[in-house]
Enzyme design. Structure first.
Site: not given
Ligand code: TYM
Length: 343
Positions: A206, A119, A203
């Site tokens: 968004k 990032k 991957k």
């Molecule tokens: P974020 O917002 O990027 O994504 C949310 C969830 O979606 C999953 N994900 C995917 N899974 C499979 N294939 C993909 N292409 C894909 N893109 C996204 C992510 O793995 C995630 O589970 N840091 C985290 C948010 C967060 C969090 C937490 C998660 C903040 N605090 C505490 C668990 C526990 C994030 O940016 O997810």
């Protein structure tokens, strides 16, 4: 004398309100949140708005995206009576515990995080300090509830390992074995890592500049079908076995998506379509994706027409979340020796 404690099994996970939710978010995370809601563990799901602002967000768009993610949670089947649904910034315990964890986590641990490297890119010196300490806030999200299980996509695995390291170091530094549980990642199913439709080595995200690279949860039927038609593939037909997908990342991705949507395995999908070309497979996948996703997008639109109701769900969830987190935070402050004497 520190008694070892057993932690009540509890699920926590979060999704950032930054941009449109994708099929990756749905298959890798939200759909699994719904499955877990029906199990025996208490489930807490959070729209992590404080994480989103580690990169610039337009304020009005952030508020809107927070409601959108909440609407998507509800449209996908999360029930605010059975799960706690809220946005992170409404529960101050997340930030308060994150500060303590900022003082536990080591710079070297943060420097190893691949998501930060990706990032921040070449613009590292100019990225926010929040982006760097992002994983400590993530550890705080989970451990403010002493959550034991965390359903996430594969891209969050490294952050989860860091959360475990932070929990272990806190327990050790403050001579409190088992004060925090070491949270278990729940990563699995046929689509733990949904890849871009334009490039099978990246991957689905968004933040990808190309909208054709992803399916958004709010895409209409024509858009979904068009994106699948245009998805990059190779000229070979589908193989007889999953081993035959090796070295064919785009084909493997589409098979994984099909399997996840159909609730079956990649093996079963390959058995069904063995020897068929993408001229047959893509329309079948498009039909499956449309039938699965269009009711969700219609429900998101319906819910978004009543933002006050979404805000009410979040407010109610935040109150219940705060009631769980506050005693854990108080115990943490006491353990660290932070004096609290206000009535
Ligand atoms: P974020 O917002 O990027 O994504 C949310 C969830 O979606 C999953 N994900 C995917 N899974 C499979 N294939 C993909 N292409 C894909 N893109 C996204 C992510 O793995 C995630 O589970 N840091 C985290 C948010 C967060 C969090 C937490 C998660 C903040 N605090 C505490 C668990 C526990 C994030 O940016 O997810």
């Amino acid at each position: 004398m520190n008694q070892a404690r057993t932690h009540t099994p509890r699920v926590f996970s979060g999704v950032q309100p930054s941009g449109q939710l994708t099929l990756g978010n749905y298959l890798g995370a939200i759909r699994r949140f719904v499955e877990l809601q029906d199990g025996a563990m208490e489930t807490i799901y959070c729209v992590v708005d404080l994480h989103a602002i580690t990169v610039w967000q337009d304020p009005a768009a952030l508020t809107d995206a927070t409601r959108q993610v909440t609407a998507a949670f509800l449209a996908c089947g999360l029930d605010p009576k059975r799960s706690i649904l809220f946005n992170q910034s409404q529960v101050p315990a997340h930030s308060e515990l994150a500060w303590i964890f900022n003082c536990v986590v080591r710079l070297g641990w943060l420097t190893r995080m691949t998501q930060f490297k990706e990032k921040a890119g070449k613009n590292r010196e100019n990225s926010s300090a929040g982006l760097y300490i992002y994983p400590a806030l993530m550890a705080a999200d989970i451990l403010a509830y002493r959550a034991t299980h965390v359903p996430v996509g594969e891209d969050q695995k490294q952050h989860l390992e860091l959360a475990r390291d932070i929990a272990a170091k806190f327990n050790n530094d403050f001579d409190a074995p088992d004060f925090f549980p070491l949270p278990e990642p729940l990563i699995g199913g046929p689509a733990p890592r949904v890849m871009s439709l334009r490039d099978g080595s990246k991957k689905m995200s968004k933040s990808d500049p190309s909208d054709l690279s992803r399916i958004n949860l709010t895409d209409d039927a024509d858009t979904i079908a068009n994106k699948i038609r245009k998805a990059r593939t190779d000229p070979e037909p589908l193989p007889e076995t999953v081993e035959g997908l090796e070295g064919r990342p785009e084909a493997a991705n589409l098979v994984g998506i099909y399997a996840a949507l159909a609730g079956t395995s990649a093996e079963a999908v390959v058995a069904e379509f063995a020897g068929q070309g993408f001229g047959v497979f893509k329309p079948a996948l498009a039909e499956l994706a449309v039938s699965h996703l269009t009711p969700i997008s219609a429900e998101i639109r319906r819910l978004m027409a009543d933002p006050a109701e979404i805000d009410r769900v979040l407010g109610d969830g935040a109150e219940r979340a705060a009631a769980l987190a506050e005693p854990i935070l108080a115990e943490t402050y006491a353990r660290v020796g932070l004096l609290r004497s206000r009535g």
